[in-house]
Design a protein around this motif. Structure first.
Motif, PDB file in Angstrom:
ATOM      1  N   LEU A  38       0.855  -1.187   0.000  1.00 56.22           N
ATOM      2  CA  LEU A  38       0.000   0.000   0.000  1.00 56.22           C
ATOM      3  C   LEU A  38       0.886   1.231   0.000  1.00 56.22           C
ATOM      4  O   LEU A  38       2.000   1.186   0.513  1.00 56.22           O
ATOM      5  N   CYS A  39       0.386   2.328  -0.519  1.00 56.84           N
ATOM      6  CA  CYS A  39       1.081   3.599  -0.345  1.00 56.84           C
ATOM      7  C   CYS A  39       0.056   4.721  -0.263  1.00 56.84           C
ATOM      8  O   CYS A  39      -1.110   4.525  -0.572  1.00 56.84           O
ATOM      9  N   GLU A  40       0.521   5.871   0.176  1.00 54.96           N
ATOM     10  CA  GLU A  40      -0.363   7.021   0.336  1.00 54.96           C
ATOM     11  C   GLU A  40      -0.792   7.547  -1.034  1.00 54.96           C
ATOM     12  O   GLU A  40       0.008   7.592  -1.963  1.00 54.96           O
ATOM     13  N   SER A  41      -2.037   7.984  -1.104  1.00 52.75           N
ATOM     14  CA  SER A  41      -2.540   8.598  -2.329  1.00 52.75           C
ATOM     15  C   SER A  41      -1.866   9.947  -2.547  1.00 52.75           C
ATOM     16  O   SER A  41      -1.631  10.692  -1.602  1.00 52.75           O
ATOM     17  N   GLU A  48      -5.319   5.412   1.102  1.00 57.44           N
ATOM     18  CA  GLU A  48      -4.234   4.561   0.629  1.00 57.44           C
ATOM     19  C   GLU A  48      -4.591   3.955  -0.724  1.00 57.44           C
ATOM     20  O   GLU A  48      -5.760   3.809  -1.072  1.00 57.44           O
ATOM     21  N   VAL A  49      -3.539   3.609  -1.458  1.00 57.29           N
ATOM     22  CA  VAL A  49      -3.672   3.054  -2.795  1.00 57.29           C
ATOM     23  C   VAL A  49      -2.977   1.701  -2.818  1.00 57.29           C
ATOM     24  O   VAL A  49      -1.891   1.538  -2.275  1.00 57.29           O
ATOM     25  N   VAL A  50      -3.623   0.723  -3.464  1.00 59.43           N
ATOM     26  CA  VAL A  50      -2.989  -0.571  -3.714  1.00 59.43           C
ATOM     27  C   VAL A  50      -2.596  -0.587  -5.187  1.00 59.43           C
ATOM     28  O   VAL A  50      -3.468  -0.502  -6.053  1.00 59.43           O
ATOM     29  N   MET A  88     -12.238  -3.395  -1.952  1.00 56.47           N
ATOM     30  CA  MET A  88     -11.431  -2.180  -1.840  1.00 56.47           C
ATOM     31  C   MET A  88     -12.315  -0.939  -1.761  1.00 56.47           C
ATOM     32  O   MET A  88     -12.020   0.002  -1.025  1.00 56.47           O
ATOM     33  N   LEU A  93     -10.230   2.178  -0.333  1.00 60.33           N
ATOM     34  CA  LEU A  93      -8.885   2.120  -0.912  1.00 60.33           C
ATOM     35  C   LEU A  93      -8.996   2.454  -2.394  1.00 60.33           C
ATOM     36  O   LEU A  93     -10.018   2.176  -3.024  1.00 60.33           O
ATOM     37  N   GLU A 107      -4.563   6.918 -10.245  1.00 62.50           N
ATOM     38  CA  GLU A 107      -5.279   6.336  -9.107  1.00 62.50           C
ATOM     39  C   GLU A 107      -6.765   6.343  -9.467  1.00 62.50           C
ATOM     40  O   GLU A 107      -7.294   7.362  -9.884  1.00 62.50           O
TER      41      GLU A 107
END
Length: 122
Positions: A38-41, A48-50, A88, A93, A107
């Motif tokens: 995961l990381c921050e948008s 968070e973004v997958v 999600m 997410l 995204e």
């Protein structure tokens, strides 16, 4: 056959996601002991973004640095559409689509991607 790498044209990278994923019948992600990467948008605070990729090689590039302990995992396209994207959405997410080597890209809201995939596979 060598896969054309992802570049700085995020729209082009995203456009490749549907046909390449459909052609293989799966998408690729990074999985670690605690779950998926995961990381921050970049666009939405506190979200968070997958990230997912349409080719194994694209995911492998990112199994380093902070994600060095992660392994590339294939997710069946039908399972991705039926379970992952709706789950999600419920978990608030976002989906990162074919991010390039600098971890940059589009995204999407999971249900928007689901709609695009359903149209592409009709």
């Amino acid at each position: 056959m060598e896969v054309e790498p992802l570049g700085d044209d995020f729209e082009d990278n995203c456009a490749r996601f549907l046909p390449e994923s459909a052609g293989q019948g799966c998408v690729w992600a990074l999985e670690g002991d605690q779950g998926f990467a995961l990381c921050e948008s970049e666009k939405y605070p506190q979200t968070e973004v997958v990230p997912f990729w349409s080719q194994r090689e694209f995911a492998e590039i990112h199994a380093s640095d902070d994600w060095a302990d992660y392994r590339v995992a294939a997710i069946d396209l039908e399972e991705f559409m039926d379970d992952w994207l709706t789950g999600m959405h419920e978990d608030v997410l976002l989906v990162g689509i074919n991010w390039n080597s600098a971890l940059e890209g589009i995204e999407l809201e999971p249900l928007d991607l689901l709609e695009q995939l359903e149209k592409a596979l009709q």
